[in-house]
Write a protein that holds these residues in place. Structure first.
Motif, PDB file in Angstrom:
ATOM      1  N   UNK A  21      -0.888   8.421   1.993  1.00 40.31           N
ATOM      2  CA  UNK A  21      -1.016   6.944   2.273  1.00 40.31           C
ATOM      3  C   UNK A  21      -1.299   6.554   0.556  1.00 40.31           C
ATOM      4  N   UNK A  22      -0.838   5.507   0.240  1.00 43.77           N
ATOM      5  CA  UNK A  22      -1.333   4.695  -1.086  1.00 43.77           C
ATOM      6  C   UNK A  22      -2.062   3.630  -0.768  1.00 43.77           C
ATOM      7  N   UNK A  23      -3.183   3.653  -1.462  1.00 41.94           N
ATOM      8  CA  UNK A  23      -4.169   2.465  -1.356  1.00 41.94           C
ATOM      9  C   UNK A  23      -3.606   1.492  -2.526  1.00 41.94           C
ATOM     10  N   UNK A  24      -3.193   0.249  -2.234  1.00 38.91           N
ATOM     11  CA  UNK A  24      -2.728  -0.705  -2.946  1.00 38.91           C
ATOM     12  C   UNK A  24      -3.847  -1.642  -3.481  1.00 38.91           C
ATOM     13  N   UNK A  25      -4.563  -1.993  -2.525  1.00 43.73           N
ATOM     14  CA  UNK A  25      -5.894  -2.846  -3.189  1.00 43.73           C
ATOM     15  C   UNK A  25      -6.998  -2.904  -2.073  1.00 43.73           C
ATOM     16  N   UNK A  26      -8.239  -3.024  -2.566  1.00 46.94           N
ATOM     17  CA  UNK A  26      -9.462  -2.998  -1.921  1.00 46.94           C
ATOM     18  C   UNK A  26      -9.970  -4.515  -2.560  1.00 46.94           C
ATOM     19  N   UNK A  27     -10.397  -5.374  -1.469  1.00 45.42           N
ATOM     20  CA  UNK A  27     -10.933  -6.621  -1.906  1.00 45.42           C
ATOM     21  C   UNK A  27     -12.260  -6.877  -0.889  1.00 45.42           C
ATOM     22  N   UNK A  28     -12.940  -7.749  -1.319  1.00 43.33           N
ATOM     23  CA  UNK A  28     -14.300  -8.387  -0.405  1.00 43.33           C
ATOM     24  C   UNK A  28     -14.151  -9.769  -0.881  1.00 43.33           C
ATOM     25  N   UNK A  29     -13.921 -10.624   0.239  1.00 39.74           N
ATOM     26  CA  UNK A  29     -13.862 -11.997   0.290  1.00 39.74           C
ATOM     27  C   UNK A  29     -14.498 -12.613   1.435  1.00 39.74           C
ATOM     28  N   UNK A  30     -15.044 -13.815   1.242  1.00 42.81           N
ATOM     29  CA  UNK A  30     -15.548 -14.580   2.150  1.00 42.81           C
ATOM     30  C   UNK A  30     -14.659 -15.715   2.521  1.00 42.81           C
ATOM     31  N   UNK A  31     -14.686 -15.804   3.904  1.00 44.35           N
ATOM     32  CA  UNK A  31     -13.741 -16.880   4.503  1.00 44.35           C
ATOM     33  C   UNK A  31     -14.509 -17.537   5.301  1.00 44.35           C
ATOM     34  N   UNK A  32     -14.688 -18.653   5.402  1.00 41.83           N
ATOM     35  CA  UNK A  32     -15.417 -19.299   6.320  1.00 41.83           C
ATOM     36  C   UNK A  32     -17.034 -18.530   6.326  1.00 41.83           C
ATOM     37  N   UNK A  33     -17.441 -18.223   7.698  1.00 41.04           N
ATOM     38  CA  UNK A  33     -18.561 -17.715   7.923  1.00 41.04           C
ATOM     39  C   UNK A  33     -18.562 -16.275   7.933  1.00 41.04           C
ATOM     40  N   UNK A  41      -3.026  -0.917   2.482  1.00 38.67           N
ATOM     41  CA  UNK A  41      -2.091   0.348   2.261  1.00 38.67           C
ATOM     42  C   UNK A  41      -0.789   0.488   2.356  1.00 38.67           C
ATOM     43  N   UNK A  42      -0.237   1.290   1.884  1.00 36.99           N
ATOM     44  CA  UNK A  42       1.220   1.753   1.746  1.00 36.99           C
ATOM     45  C   UNK A  42       1.680   2.816   2.037  1.00 36.99           C
ATOM     46  N   UNK A  43       2.851   3.286   2.211  1.00 36.45           N
ATOM     47  CA  UNK A  43       3.515   4.657   2.249  1.00 36.45           C
ATOM     48  C   UNK A  43       4.893   4.436   1.915  1.00 36.45           C
ATOM     49  N   UNK A  44       5.184   5.477   1.316  1.00 34.92           N
ATOM     50  CA  UNK A  44       6.930   5.473   1.139  1.00 34.92           C
ATOM     51  C   UNK A  44       7.603   5.453   2.271  1.00 34.92           C
ATOM     52  N   UNK A  45       8.638   4.675   2.154  1.00 37.32           N
ATOM     53  CA  UNK A  45       9.118   4.063   3.379  1.00 37.32           C
ATOM     54  C   UNK A  45       8.499   3.337   4.105  1.00 37.32           C
ATOM     55  N   UNK A  78      -4.729  -3.221   6.302  1.00 35.07           N
ATOM     56  CA  UNK A  78      -3.712  -3.816   6.400  1.00 35.07           C
ATOM     57  C   UNK A  78      -2.377  -3.087   5.911  1.00 35.07           C
ATOM     58  N   UNK A  79      -1.392  -3.363   6.045  1.00 37.17           N
ATOM     59  CA  UNK A  79      -0.200  -2.787   5.169  1.00 37.17           C
ATOM     60  C   UNK A  79       0.401  -3.656   4.217  1.00 37.17           C
ATOM     61  N   UNK A  80       0.712  -3.187   3.176  1.00 37.67           N
ATOM     62  CA  UNK A  80       1.430  -3.859   2.148  1.00 37.67           C
ATOM     63  C   UNK A  80       2.531  -4.888   2.654  1.00 37.67           C
ATOM     64  N   UNK A  81       2.456  -5.877   2.260  1.00 37.73           N
ATOM     65  CA  UNK A  81       3.675  -6.831   2.500  1.00 37.73           C
ATOM     66  C   UNK A  81       4.777  -6.499   2.079  1.00 37.73           C
TER      67      UNK A  81
END
Length: 84
Positions: A21-33, A41-45, A78-81
């Motif tokens: 598994x490939x880690x494509x990004x890690x974020x920390x964000x506030x949304x509302x409360x 995450x992503x993976x070949x195929x 989540x999976x990479x879009x």
């Protein structure tokens, strides 16, 4: 927060690589409360739901053990879009 995210990435990279598994990004964000720690995450195929669940079962205890974030948050793995 960037140092915290870097530490999380370092801690989960090897276990994810072992699962191909490939880690494509890690974020920390506030949304509302709510705060979201989002790990994309992503993976070949592509990556399926079963793989996301398996990755979550590996990642969650690692993050709990690190205990780097004082605020309450939701772990969102989540999976990479496609089409980016």
């Amino acid at each position: 927060m960037n140092k915290v995210l870097d530490t999380i990435r370092e801690a989960i990279t090897k276990p994810m690589e072992e699962m191909d598994i490939i880690i494509t990004s890690i974020t920390y964000e506030a949304e509302g409360n709510y705060n979201f720690l989002t790990i994309e995450l992503d993976k070949v195929n592509g990556i399926d739901l079963d793989t996301i669940v398996a990755a979550t079962e590996v990642i969650n205890p690692i993050i709990d053990e690190l205990d780097l974030i004082d605020d309450s948050y939701i772990l969102d793995i989540i999976s990479k879009e496609k089409g980016e």
